[in-house]
Design a protein around this motif. Structure first.
Motif, mmCIF file in Angstrom:
data_model
loop_
_atom_site.group_PDB
_atom_site.id
_atom_site.type_symbol
_atom_site.label_atom_id
_atom_site.label_comp_id
_atom_site.label_asym_id
_atom_site.label_seq_id
_atom_site.Cartn_x
_atom_site.Cartn_y
_atom_site.Cartn_z
ATOM 1 N N LEU A 26 0.821 -1.209 0.000
ATOM 2 C CA LEU A 26 0.000 0.000 0.000
ATOM 3 C C LEU A 26 0.858 1.263 0.000
ATOM 4 O O LEU A 26 0.623 2.188 -0.794
ATOM 5 N N VAL A 27 1.847 1.314 0.875
ATOM 6 C CA VAL A 27 2.603 2.553 1.091
ATOM 7 C C VAL A 27 3.766 2.677 0.119
ATOM 8 O O VAL A 27 3.962 3.727 -0.509
ATOM 9 N N ARG A 30 2.439 1.113 -3.863
ATOM 10 C CA ARG A 30 1.170 1.667 -4.344
ATOM 11 C C ARG A 30 0.373 0.648 -5.164
ATOM 12 O O ARG A 30 -0.352 0.996 -6.102
ATOM 13 N N ASP A 31 0.519 -0.595 -4.832
ATOM 14 C CA ASP A 31 -0.227 -1.671 -5.487
ATOM 15 C C ASP A 31 -1.443 -1.975 -4.606
ATOM 16 O O ASP A 31 -1.415 -2.858 -3.740
ATOM 17 N N PHE A 32 -2.515 -1.249 -4.836
ATOM 18 C CA PHE A 32 -3.663 -1.300 -3.932
ATOM 19 C C PHE A 32 -4.422 -2.622 -4.053
ATOM 20 O O PHE A 32 -4.922 -3.151 -3.061
ATOM 21 N N ALA A 33 -4.518 -3.149 -5.265
ATOM 22 C CA ALA A 33 -5.239 -4.419 -5.439
ATOM 23 C C ALA A 33 -4.522 -5.548 -4.718
ATOM 24 O O ALA A 33 -5.152 -6.376 -4.036
ATOM 25 N N ALA A 34 -3.196 -5.606 -4.842
ATOM 26 C CA ALA A 34 -2.441 -6.651 -4.152
ATOM 27 C C ALA A 34 -2.514 -6.477 -2.640
ATOM 28 O O ALA A 34 -2.603 -7.464 -1.887
ATOM 29 N N ALA A 35 -2.495 -5.220 -2.182
ATOM 30 C CA ALA A 35 -2.614 -4.973 -0.745
ATOM 31 C C ALA A 35 -3.963 -5.453 -0.225
ATOM 32 O O ALA A 35 -4.055 -6.055 0.853
#
Length: 292
Positions: A26-27, A30-35
């Protein structure tokens, strides 16, 4: 006396590892789907909170943190509409939501101008007796008032919650009730201004429609007079001449066969007769008759 270190169960340790991966995704990446996938995997491994079986404190903290990261990932992907339903997959009942998760949900739906989503959840959470013993109850109630109830004009529900809150002393209750009263006055003033503006708009629309209807009425009056004049003019023509012209036209067009050789002289005579009849019909009505 030294405190003993917290012992992690294998499930909690695995969920904590997934939490760390999700935070990095996430931080840092910036891979929001994987997070979000890591958060879902961690929450699924910890199971759902049923409210009957106690959950180890370490597992509860990890699960809450996983939901916090998941909420942030959904918001970053502009999937904020799914946040509440996503959270309630892992906390079946609204009153079981951790304070941090509830806080994030209230702030998120307030930011996207959809505070009504939190009304039912907030009502269940703040009326639960076990939640009233939490140290975060007072600050969360204030947040719920300012970002959900008051913006929606739910002043009676806000006053009921403040009066039934044992966390606030009398001075704090009076301060909150004063805030609610001030917000109610501002709400009423906005409604009055909106009603006045709406009334002015309706008046302007009626004025415009009145002008248009007057023009339309004038056009209809003019058309009626023109039709009346035409009908009176045609009524002055002799009926015999009109019938004669109609009969001749009927003979030429319907009854005679123009392809027949025997009909040519007769058609020529009829045409001449028709021209004379038409000249008589179309002549001015006021012309004096010809003397023999």
């Amino acid at each position: 006396m030294r405190s003993e270190p917290v012992t992690w169960s294998p499930v909690a340790a695995q969920a904590a590892s997934l939490l760390e991966e999700a935070t990095d995704l996430l931080v840092l990446h910036r891979d929001f789907a994987a997070a979000l996938e890591r958060c879902e995997a961690g929450c699924d491994s910890l199971g759902t909170a049923s409210g009957t079986s106690p959950v180890p404190e370490s597992s509860a903290e990890v699960k809450c943190s996983l939901c916090v990261v998941g909420i942030q990932a959904l918001a970053e992907m502009n999937r904020w509409r799914e946040v509440l339903s996503w959270v309630l997959q892992y906390y079946h009942d609204p009153e079981h939501l951790p304070p941090k998760v509830l806080e994030l949900c209230i702030l998120l739906y307030s930011k996207v101008k959809e505070p009504q989503v939190m009304l039912e959840v907030g009502s269940s959470w703040f009326r639960d007796q076990s939640n009233k013993r939490l140290p975060e109850y007072g600050s969360l109630l204030e947040l719920y008032l300012l970002h959900a109830l008051l913006p929606l004009g739910r002043f009676e529900a806000a006053e009921e919650l403040v009066r039934s809150c044992d966390v606030f002393d009398s001075e704090q209750q009076q301060a909150f009730l004063g805030t609610i009263s001030e917000s109610r006055c501002q709400w009423t003033q906005r409604e009055d201004r909106y009603s006045a503006a709406e009334q002015q708009e309706d008046t302007a629309t009626e004025t415009l429609l009145g002008a248009v209807s007057q023009k339309l009425l004038a056009m209809l009056t003019f058309l009626r007079r023109a039709l009346r004049s035409m009908s009176s003019h045609f009524s002055l023509l002799p009926y015999k001449k009109m019938l004669l012209a109609t009969f001749l036209l009927y003979l030429v067009v319907v009854r005679l066969d123009p392809a027949s050789p025997t009909s040519l002289p007769f058609i020529y005579k009829l045409v001449q007769l028709f021209r004379q009849a038409w000249a008589a019909v179309s002549s001015p009505v006021h012309r004096s008759p010809v003397q023999d």
